[in-house]
Enzyme design. Structure first.
Site, PDB file in Angstrom:
ATOM      1  N   ASP A 182       0.972  -1.246  -0.068  1.00 14.55           N
ATOM      2  CA  ASP A 182      -0.154  -0.037  -0.094  1.00 14.55           C
ATOM      3  C   ASP A 182       0.906   1.149  -0.028  1.00 14.55           C
ATOM      4  O   ASP A 182       2.057   0.792   0.250  1.00 14.55           O
ATOM      5  CB  ASP A 182      -0.859   0.165   1.202  1.00 14.55           C
TER       6      ASP A 182
HETATM    7  C1  BGC Z   1      -4.795   3.391   0.586  1.00 13.00           C
HETATM    8  C2  BGC Z   1      -5.357   2.375  -0.589  1.00 13.00           C
HETATM    9  C3  BGC Z   1      -5.160   3.035  -2.123  1.00 13.00           C
HETATM   10  C4  BGC Z   1      -3.842   3.389  -2.344  1.00 13.00           C
HETATM   11  C5  BGC Z   1      -3.750   3.868  -3.905  1.00 13.00           C
HETATM   12  C6  BGC Z   1      -3.809   4.078  -0.043  1.00 13.00           C
HETATM   13  O1  BGC Z   1      -3.539   5.153   0.839  1.00 13.00           O
HETATM   14  O2  BGC Z   1      -4.739   2.855   1.702  1.00 13.00           O
HETATM   15  O3  BGC Z   1      -6.557   1.871  -0.239  1.00 13.00           O
HETATM   16  O4  BGC Z   1      -5.630   1.609  -2.903  1.00 13.00           O
HETATM   17  O5  BGC Z   1      -3.714   4.521  -1.249  1.00 13.00           O
HETATM   18  O6  BGC Z   1      -4.404   5.160  -3.889  1.00 13.00           O
END
Ligand code: BGC
Length: 715
Positions: free
Chosen positions: A269
């Site tokens: 993530d």
């Molecule tokens: C979130 C994810 C997301 C990713 C990309 C992160 O901060 O936790 O759910 O897919 O960003 O945008």
């Protein structure tokens, strides 16, 4: 086919330089204005993936609109000008809609209708593919017991069984039956695992999860996604047993691959590798990169830890070439399975947005939950004189909820406009403008319809609240409107469960509409006037007050028969001295415009041996459900079990089956369930699944608090 893919992946790998391998395990972000930078990195390194995002925060920062031409340009560079011509994964957070926005995921879980949800995601994927996207960061599968956590909006609620069905439906909707089908998207099950346990509902917080809870509560939705063939998984930000998931070989390799059988690749993530420093696990990005790749993170999302340090790590021997190759191979295999080498480009297709909007409306109606309907106030008759009030009568954008990055294609109507379209201008004889006309009392209307809600920006990532009650202004408005003595319909547009005890007495009817996207208001107006029925059931408990949190139906029994959820109290002691223990509305709850009566539960046979169960025998359980009202209606028949005596403490009730069916007025149908090995067991701390001998109570009911049960035994 699989062996072919493995072979081809290895051939490609054998031709890659170290630099190109590091490119493959790297994802960079395209922010709309950095075309040249992205192009250069693709050309030089053969970057593995681009994420179309300029902020991770639930899309609340304006995002560049995605354009097919641009995506085709990046893909062309990748396949024609990058070192090994490996196609690019083009990812975006396509969460509950692309152009047409569908209800938030928590709302869609309320539909209890995986088939419908699968078809919803077929629409969503078609729109996203049309813009050149081939990878999505969905489904979000975080099991959560705390509605203060803003990200509860993205998940499937408080039940692992329902969540696993929804997970599979979303994956199948995105990926189709075969990843190589033209126009599908690779899905990504996230956030693996345990992020929903963020302490106190505070985002990015510490989590405390026992191995037993991990196996039985947090993993089932991921098992559902993996069994449905999910191509990728994203790790979570939290730590478990003192190890952040981004560095946990136990979570990412032993459990995810060893126990769940996942074969795709894992993406970190956003910056979660670099954040190993914040956790105090790594002293710098270099150490973070080494910990993450060894744990099982194959691709690095945007923080460049792999990009900047992998070469050094491999050259000095801290990370073996084999460890890097394993990650590259997994990525290549997914690209091969997707058929990207043969068909790298997504194409424009004929998309009928009207049809998708109709599907969105259907999803809304299936997700709306009728919580209260005193004196059968709803549906309203066409000639009812109404007053429209409440701050959500005129808001538009708020209905799109968290993570609606692209949205467009149809104009979202305000609630006022939608009701006017159905009721006709003449029906609206008093029209109050939001909160600003607080002082007015509706004197001439027969019914007041009050549109209430929370802004979408208090839901989603990095949005936690200390109170889940409705705002003081909205409470005051309701109290004031009630002075008119007119019946009030509360239409609730929320992105999380709310605690309604204080305002419930002011409302004669309540429809819980969530943040339901492009067709939310149109569907709400139709439902209010009975042109369609609200058929959702709560996928989460609605507590009376915030202080009851955590409050969930699948609770463990506790020492003294005092689980207030089920109305228990021990020796005149309540769970809390200042509040009833029961929820205001329990899990699985939802009314209909008609009534249903259940006959007693029957089992064809109520005893089976463990050996027979293990070899596939099951209990046939059935119940008669009669529509006792004057209207046709839809019921969600729910089957719960309680494993009465077991080697571990088991929940007071566990959902193990549900069927959503339309029953004609006056008709009685027999609803049958089969429960066997998969339904009657649970996981031990080490991930071993066990079914034990003993007695089980089986409830077939309309929500988790109703009683209609029999006993079965495994001998
Ligand atoms: C979130 C994810 C997301 C990713 C990309 C992160 O901060 O936790 O759910 O897919 O960003 O945008």
């Amino acid at each position: 086919m699989y062996r072919d893919i493995e072979k081809r992946a290895k051939e490609i790998l054998s031709e890659m330089t170290l630099k190109a391998k590091i490119g493959q395990v790297t994802q960079i972000n395209f922010m709309g204005n950095n075309v040249d930078e992205v192009a250069e990195k693709i050309r030089e390194y053969g970057i593995g993936s681009v994420i179309l995002s300029n902020s991770q925060f639930a899309g609340f920062v304006e995002q560049e609109s995605v354009k097919l031409d641009r995506m085709t340009y990046f893909q062309k560079l990748s396949t024609e000008e990058s070192p090994n011509g490996i196609p690019l994964l083009i990812g975006r957070d396509v969460i509950h809609g692309h152009n047409i926005i569908f209800p938030i995921n928590l709302g869609m879980a309320a539909s209890f209708d995986p088939e419908l949800i699968k078809s919803v995601y077929e629409c969503i994927r078609a729109e996203a593919a049309d813009d050149g996207i081939n990878w999505t960061y969905s489904p979000m599968l975080d099991f959560c017991h705390d509605p203060r956590w803003g990200r509860i909006v993205e998940g499937q609620g408080e039940d692992p069984y329902l969540a696993s069905k929804m997970a599979a439906a979303i994956v199948r909707g995105f990926q189709g039956d075969d990843l190589s089908t033209e126009g599908v998207l690779a899905a990504c099950a996230k956030h693996y695992v345990g992020y929903g346990a963020s302490e106190g509902g505070r985002d990015y917080n510490h989590t405390e999860i026992s191995d037993y809870a991990l196996q039985n509560n947090y993993l089932p939705a991921f098992r559902g996604a993996v069994n449905a063939g999910v191509a990728t998984v994203m790790n979570s930000f939290n730590e478990i047993n003192g190890v952040p998931v981004a560095a946990s070989r136990k979570a990412l390799t032993d459990i995810l691959r060893g126990q769940l059988g996942f074969e795709g690749f894992v993406i970190s993530d956003w910056a979660s590798i670099a954040q190993l420093k914040n956790h105090g696990l790594a002293q710098d990005n270099k150490e973070a990169a080494s910990l993450a790749i060894k744990a099982g993170i194959d691709m690095d999302m945007v923080d460049n830890c792999y990009f900047d340090y992998m070469e050094e790590l491999v050259n000095e021997g801290t990370v073996s070439l084999n460890e890097l190759d394993t990650a590259v191979l997994r990525i290549l295999k997914i690209k091969l399975k997707m058929g990207l080498f043969e068909r790298p480009y997504q194409k424009h297709t004929e998309i009928n947005l009207e049809e998708h909007a109709a599907k969105a409306k259907q999803a809304c109606e299936s997700s709306f939950v009728l919580l209260k309907n005193s004196n059968s106030l709803l549906p309203l008759k066409a000639n009812t004189n109404i007053c429209i009030a409440g701050p959500f009568a005129d808001l538009i954008e708020e209905h799109t909820g968290s993570w609606a990055l692209e949205k467009g294609g149809i104009e979202i109507k305000s609630f006022r406009a939608a009701v006017t379209a159905v009721a006709g201008e003449k029906a609206i004889i008093e029209d109050f403008d939001g909160l600003s006309q607080h002082y007015l009392i509706p004197r001439n209307s027969d019914v007041v319809i009050c549109a209430l809600g929370e802004p979408r920006r208090v839901t989603g990532e990095a949005q936690s609240l200390t109170s889940i009650e409705i705002s003081n202004e909205q409470k005051a408005l309701l109290k004031h409107l009630k002075r008119s003595g007119k019946p009030i319909v509360g239409v609730m547009f929320y992105g999380r469960p709310t605690a309604l005890q204080e305002v419930e007495p002011y409302l004669d009817a309540i429809i819980y509409c969530w943040h339901s996207g492009s067709m939310s208001t149109v569907a709400a107006a139709d439902v209010i006037y009975g042109k369609s029925e609200p058929t959702g059931r709560l996928p989460v408990t609605l507590p009376r007050v915030t202080g009851q949190i955590p409050l969930y139906y699948n609770a463990l029994p506790g020492a003294r028969h005092m689980n207030g959820y089920y109305g228990e109290s021990g020796h005149d002691i309540l769970n809390y001295n200042d509040c009833e223990g029961t929820p205001l509305y329990p899990f699985g709850y939802g009314l209909s415009y008609t009534g249903f009566q259940y006959s007693s539960v029957k089992a064809e046979c109520d005893k089976l041996s463990l050996e027979d169960i293990k070899s596939g025998a099951s209990f046939n359980i059935s119940v008669g459900v009669k529509n006792t009202g004057a209207l046709d209606g839809t019921e969600v028949v729910q089957l719960y079990i309680r494993d009465s005596i077991a080697s571990r403490v088991r929940p007071l009730r566990e959902l193990k089956g549900f069927k959503k069916l339309k029953i004609k007025a006056g008709e009685e149908v027999r609803v049958c369930f089969e429960i066997g090995y998969d339904e009657l067991g649970f996981y031990l701390e080490n991930g071993e699944y066990t079914v034990e001998k003993g007695k089980f109570e089986v409830f077939v009911v309309s929500n988790c608090l109703t009683d209609n049960k029999l006993e079965i035994s495994i001998l």
